[in-house]
Design a protein around this motif. Structure first.
Motif, PDB file in Angstrom:
ATOM      1  N   PHE A   1      -5.965  -0.598  -8.964  1.00  0.00           N
ATOM      2  CA  PHE A   1      -5.985  -1.331  -7.707  1.00  0.00           C
ATOM      3  C   PHE A   1      -4.571  -1.556  -7.167  1.00  0.00           C
ATOM      4  N   GLU A   2      -3.617  -1.767  -8.051  1.00  0.00           N
ATOM      5  CA  GLU A   2      -2.228  -1.919  -7.603  1.00  0.00           C
ATOM      6  C   GLU A   2      -1.723  -0.634  -6.956  1.00  0.00           C
ATOM      7  N   LYS A   3      -2.038   0.511  -7.558  1.00  0.00           N
ATOM      8  CA  LYS A   3      -1.669   1.803  -6.958  1.00  0.00           C
ATOM      9  C   LYS A   3      -2.420   2.013  -5.650  1.00  0.00           C
ATOM     10  N   TYR A   4      -3.686   1.624  -5.657  1.00  0.00           N
ATOM     11  CA  TYR A   4      -4.526   1.794  -4.470  1.00  0.00           C
ATOM     12  C   TYR A   4      -4.006   0.960  -3.307  1.00  0.00           C
ATOM     13  N   SER A   5      -3.551  -0.259  -3.595  1.00  0.00           N
ATOM     14  CA  SER A   5      -3.063  -1.145  -2.537  1.00  0.00           C
ATOM     15  C   SER A   5      -1.828  -0.571  -1.852  1.00  0.00           C
ATOM     16  N   ARG A   6      -0.989   0.132  -2.623  1.00  0.00           N
ATOM     17  CA  ARG A   6       0.196   0.758  -2.026  1.00  0.00           C
ATOM     18  C   ARG A   6      -0.184   1.881  -1.069  1.00  0.00           C
ATOM     19  N   LYS A   7      -1.315   2.528  -1.345  1.00  0.00           N
ATOM     20  CA  LYS A   7      -1.775   3.609  -0.468  1.00  0.00           C
ATOM     21  C   LYS A   7      -2.459   3.087   0.791  1.00  0.00           C
TER      22      LYS A   7
ATOM     23  N   ASP B   1      -8.527  -9.684  -5.278  1.00  0.00           N
ATOM     24  CA  ASP B   1      -8.468 -10.400  -3.996  1.00  0.00           C
ATOM     25  C   ASP B   1      -7.027 -10.591  -3.538  1.00  0.00           C
ATOM     26  N   GLU B   2      -6.149 -10.895  -4.481  1.00  0.00           N
ATOM     27  CA  GLU B   2      -4.738 -11.090  -4.152  1.00  0.00           C
ATOM     28  C   GLU B   2      -4.082  -9.776  -3.724  1.00  0.00           C
ATOM     29  N   ILE B   3      -4.448  -8.677  -4.394  1.00  0.00           N
ATOM     30  CA  ILE B   3      -3.843  -7.376  -4.095  1.00  0.00           C
ATOM     31  C   ILE B   3      -4.208  -6.909  -2.686  1.00  0.00           C
ATOM     32  N   VAL B   4      -5.480  -7.074  -2.300  1.00  0.00           N
ATOM     33  CA  VAL B   4      -5.937  -6.547  -1.004  1.00  0.00           C
ATOM     34  C   VAL B   4      -5.797  -7.567   0.126  1.00  0.00           C
ATOM     35  N   SER B   5      -5.259  -8.753  -0.170  1.00  0.00           N
ATOM     36  CA  SER B   5      -5.216  -9.810   0.849  1.00  0.00           C
ATOM     37  C   SER B   5      -4.353  -9.433   2.050  1.00  0.00           C
ATOM     38  N   ASP B   6      -3.210  -8.772   1.826  1.00  0.00           N
ATOM     39  CA  ASP B   6      -2.306  -8.426   2.932  1.00  0.00           C
ATOM     40  C   ASP B   6      -2.931  -7.431   3.907  1.00  0.00           C
ATOM     41  N   PRO B   7      -3.423  -6.253   3.427  1.00  0.00           N
ATOM     42  CA  PRO B   7      -4.049  -5.335   4.392  1.00  0.00           C
ATOM     43  C   PRO B   7      -5.301  -5.908   5.040  1.00  0.00           C
ATOM     44  N   VAL B   8      -6.067  -6.716   4.299  1.00  0.00           N
ATOM     45  CA  VAL B   8      -7.275  -7.313   4.865  1.00  0.00           C
ATOM     46  C   VAL B   8      -6.916  -8.292   5.986  1.00  0.00           C
ATOM     47  N   SER B   9      -5.881  -9.119   5.763  1.00  0.00           N
ATOM     48  CA  SER B   9      -5.445 -10.073   6.794  1.00  0.00           C
ATOM     49  C   SER B   9      -4.972  -9.340   8.047  1.00  0.00           C
ATOM     50  N   THR B  10      -4.226  -8.250   7.848  1.00  0.00           N
ATOM     51  CA  THR B  10      -3.745  -7.457   8.985  1.00  0.00           C
ATOM     52  C   THR B  10      -4.907  -6.867   9.771  1.00  0.00           C
ATOM     53  N   LEU B  11      -5.878  -6.310   9.066  1.00  0.00           N
ATOM     54  CA  LEU B  11      -7.023  -5.682   9.726  1.00  0.00           C
ATOM     55  C   LEU B  11      -7.863  -6.711  10.485  1.00  0.00           C
ATOM     56  N   LYS B  12      -8.050  -7.894   9.901  1.00  0.00           N
ATOM     57  CA  LYS B  12      -8.799  -8.945  10.595  1.00  0.00           C
ATOM     58  C   LYS B  12      -8.074  -9.379  11.862  1.00  0.00           C
ATOM     59  N   PHE B  13      -6.764  -9.519  11.769  1.00  0.00           N
ATOM     60  CA  PHE B  13      -5.971  -9.914  12.932  1.00  0.00           C
ATOM     61  C   PHE B  13      -6.058  -8.868  14.036  1.00  0.00           C
ATOM     62  N   VAL B  14      -6.018  -7.589  13.644  1.00  0.00           N
ATOM     63  CA  VAL B  14      -6.071  -6.499  14.620  1.00  0.00           C
ATOM     64  C   VAL B  14      -7.421  -6.464  15.326  1.00  0.00           C
ATOM     65  N   SER B  15      -8.515  -6.491  14.556  1.00  0.00           N
ATOM     66  CA  SER B  15      -9.842  -6.287  15.142  1.00  0.00           C
ATOM     67  C   SER B  15     -10.359  -7.508  15.886  1.00  0.00           C
ATOM     68  N   ARG B  16     -10.003  -8.710  15.442  1.00  0.00           N
ATOM     69  CA  ARG B  16     -10.586  -9.919  16.014  1.00  0.00           C
ATOM     70  C   ARG B  16      -9.715 -10.589  17.068  1.00  0.00           C
ATOM     71  N   LEU B  17      -8.418 -10.275  17.085  1.00  0.00           N
ATOM     72  CA  LEU B  17      -7.529 -10.989  17.997  1.00  0.00           C
ATOM     73  C   LEU B  17      -6.624 -10.051  18.794  1.00  0.00           C
ATOM     74  N   LEU B  18      -5.811  -9.268  18.092  1.00  0.00           N
ATOM     75  CA  LEU B  18      -4.797  -8.465  18.777  1.00  0.00           C
ATOM     76  C   LEU B  18      -5.414  -7.414  19.692  1.00  0.00           C
ATOM     77  N   ALA B  19      -6.358  -6.622  19.169  1.00  0.00           N
ATOM     78  CA  ALA B  19      -6.964  -5.542  19.963  1.00  0.00           C
ATOM     79  C   ALA B  19      -7.658  -6.075  21.222  1.00  0.00           C
ATOM     80  N   PRO B  20      -8.519  -7.104  21.135  1.00  0.00           N
ATOM     81  CA  PRO B  20      -9.157  -7.597  22.369  1.00  0.00           C
ATOM     82  C   PRO B  20      -8.186  -8.226  23.356  1.00  0.00           C
ATOM     83  N   ILE B  21      -7.159  -8.955  22.868  1.00  0.00           N
ATOM     84  CA  ILE B  21      -6.197  -9.572  23.788  1.00  0.00           C
ATOM     85  C   ILE B  21      -5.420  -8.509  24.546  1.00  0.00           C
TER      86      ILE B  21
END
Length: 668
Positions: A218-224, A525-545
């Motif tokens: 998962f650590e290797k996967y998170s870097r990808k 959960d800790e490993i994937v938290s950064d990309p997940v937070s970015t994706l949520k921000f993009v789809s729910r806030l940044l993209a529609p605004i």
């Protein structure tokens, strides 16, 4: 076979089509292609020969091409091109169905592998019997891994294999490329069963090795994940925005290049298709994770009405279709008038060149062309009618399911500590009622305390320990029923019959493995938290605004482009000229109304919300239909709400301001 019923599934629609077409035409494939495709089909349990897929594509093409030419003859080139695009998309999807099925199976399997290993470990530590351990997995899992274990039992009971070891080995070897640590762990269980009481450390090594390797992967996967996250940002925001900013210039200089079909095809087919392919490819390589919390006996898409079951996706689609049909005549009629008025405006409103179908006069057309707010509202209404039924049904369906799932998930995460407390007190010979009471005192801040209290209350009311947990009316597990909790407490009931010492051992062993699993899930959960937070921000806030701002400004620019050609001066002799203050010699009124831009980008946001939500759910949970629907509905709600309100705010704030500046600059 007495423990479960094994039913051979009927052919699905894909298999039926392929088998039917294979009887009509047999397409010869080269040996290498056929072997690879057949291996994929076997992996997906699709009972068809490899060549049948090509036969089906050929038959469908022969059947559907005449329909395309009929549409060309009846409705013109636009209907022909649209049908060919959808047909091409369907053929691509049909051909790739086995690949998509394989990816779905892998996603489901990744959520079951750790859980199946845990079930086998707990079962073998209690009773070192391989058949019993395999049965525990077969009874508690219904996904790909559970089916493989069921198939292994079926092969063993039917006499196809003389030992359950050989039957299981045949079924799990196919997963070696996907997760070698899982297969190697099962092989180590085989070694343990041969000398159970001398090799007790083997089971601990299996769990420890599986957790360590999963964490490393998962650590290797998170870097990808950085690259696919950037691709989502690029295709979901940057590229659409850049394209939208250039559309006014393209309309102005090359108006013939922009048409409705191109806009919808690009934004609502090409970009979502690329995004979906990217996330599916990323999720394919996702490492193992713990099993997602599943509410047993619940179909997330079903609801009851008048004692009948309905699929709310179908019902919401029908309601959306009816609502859109109500507004569609107005939408088509008004956009047709816009097109005719724009075409006439490009001819400087000369009466001789007025379109035949246009009944309105010049003043009406001038007002209509600049009424961009009205056409924006038409596009927004289509979007609302498209999404509101789905969001409404999702809200009422998920309202209680999410609360229940969260409650069960909390209990599962705290189960390791709760079992340790109960096992510790039972080891001292404390009766089960007193052991529960003592455990509750040490679990004051834990949510699982309510579960223990319910069991204790039932015991004090005179119920047996089994009835206190599993009674149909008052059983404690009724509000916390999951496969993991059910398995643990059924194992406890079986162990407690042998005495409190055996029950204590079973609980302490289960507690140890569950704590390791909970620790692994927290790490994931800790490993994937950064990309997940970015994706949520993009789809729910940044993209529609950003989309709302760009579309709002684009509509204003189109409105200005629409009004400038109407500022013509016609002399008494009929000579047409432009005001001298206009710096540009000629203008072309865009014939595409703002409604289509609003609708195209709105549909794109819906598709983007769905794709990113599937990605987020896949990263966090592997396969969880309840959370997937929750993420999708939440993302669509936020994106469409922000998008629609944003467009209205932008042209109300900037529309009149920009127009007044333009007119003052032209000294009009």
């Amino acid at each position: 076979m007495s423990y479960f019923t094994y039913i051979k599934r009927p052919y699905n629609w894909y298999e039926k089509i392929c088998l039917f077409c294979a009887k009509l035409i047999k397409v010869k494939l080269d040996k290498e292609t056929e072997e690879k495709l057949q291996e994929l089909l076997d992996f997906c349990s699709l009972r068809i020969p490899a060549y049948s897929i090509y036969s089906a594509i050929l038959i469908l093409s022969i059947f559907l091409f005449p329909i395309a030419f009929l549409l060309l003859f009846l409705f013109g080139s636009n209907a022909f091109i649209a049908f060919l695009m959808f047909f091409a998309a369907f053929i691509v999807w049909f051909y790739n169905y086995p690949n998509l099925k394989a990816k779905e199976i892998r996603a489901k399997a990744s959520s079951e592998m750790l859980f199946s290993t845990l079930l086998m470990a707990i079962s073998l530590r209690q009773v070192p019997n391989l058949e019993r351990a395999v049965l525990s997995v077969a009874l508690n899992l219904d996904g790909p891994i559970g089916n493989d274990f069921k198939d292994a039992l079926m092969d063993f009971y039917s006499g196809k294999y003389s030992t359950i070891k050989n039957a299981l080995k045949k079924r799990i070897d196919k997963w070696y490329k996907e997760a070698n640590e899982f297969v190697e762990g099962i092989y180590m269980f085989f070694d343990y069963v041969e000398k159970p009481y001398k090799n007790e450390k083997i089971i601990d090594e299996v769990i420890e090795n599986l957790i360590n390797q999963t964490t490393e992967r998962f650590e290797k996967y998170s870097r990808k994940l950085k690259l696919p996250t950037m691709i989502v940002m690029t295709l979901g925001i940057i590229l659409p925005i850049l394209t939208m900013t250039f559309i006014p210039l393209i309309i102005f200089f090359l108006p013939n290049l922009v048409n409705v079909s191109a806009i919808f095809f690009t934004y609502d087919f090409i970009l979502p298709l690329i995004l979906y392919w990217v996330i599916i490819s990323v999720l394919k390589s996702r490492p193992l994770t713990s099993s997602s919390t599943e509410i047993i006996g619940i179909n997330v898409f079903e609801f009851k009405l008048f004692n009948k079951k309905f699929n709310f996706l179908i019902v919401s689609a029908i309601i959306s279709f009816i609502l859109i049909l109500l507004i569609l005549p107005t939408f088509v009629y008004e956009n047709k008038k816009y097109f005719l008025c724009a075409s006439w405006a490009n001819e400087k409103f000369e009466e001789a060149k007025k379109p035949i179908d246009l009944k309105e006069n010049k003043e009406y057309c001038k007002e209509l062309l600049f009424n961009y707010e009205y056409f924006s509202i038409l596009g927004i209404l289509i979007l609302l009618f498209l999404t509101l039924p789905f969001l409404t049904f999702s809200y009422f369906r998920l309202k209680e399911l999410i609360k229940r799932r969260t409650k069960i998930k909390d209990v599962e995460r705290e189960l390791g500590e709760a079992l340790f407390q109960l096992g510790y007190h039972l080891r001292a010979g404390t009766p089960i009622e007193n052991a529960l009471n003592n455990s509750i005192k040490n679990l004051e801040k834990f949510k699982i305390k309510n579960f223990y209290e319910k069991i204790l209350t039932n015991l004090q009311l005179g119920y047996t320990f089994e009835k206190a947990i599993y009674d149909e009316k008052v059983g404690a597990i009724r509000q916390y029923y999951s496969r993991l909790i059910d398995f643990i407490f059924r194992s406890l009931l079986e162990s407690i019959k042998k005495g409190y010492y055996f029950a204590s051992n079973a609980l302490l062993i289960s507690s140890k493995y569950l704590k390791s699993l909970a620790k692994l899930q927290n790490t994931i959960d800790e490993i994937v938290s950064d990309p997940v937070s970015t994706l949520k921000f993009v789809s729910r806030l940044l993209a529609p605004i950003v989309s709302a701002v760009i579309i709002g400004l684009l509509i204003i620019i189109l409105g200005i482009f629409s009004i400038l050609p109407t500022l013509v001066v016609v002399s008494e002799s009929g000579k047409v000229s432009l005001p001298s203050s206009l710096p540009i010699l000629s203008f072309k009124v865009p014939t595409i109304s703002p409604s289509y831009f609003v609708l195209a980008i709105g549909i794109f946001l819906i598709l983007l919300s769905y794709i990113v939500s599937v990605f987020i759910n896949g990263l966090e949970n592997g396969y969880d239909p309840i959370l997937e629907l929750y993420y999708v509905s939440k993302a669509i709600f936020f994106s469409i709400t922000i998008y629609c309100i944003g467009i209205i705010i932008v042209y109300h704030i900037f529309g009149n301001l920009i127009l007044s500046l333009v007119l003052s600059t032209l000294q009009l």
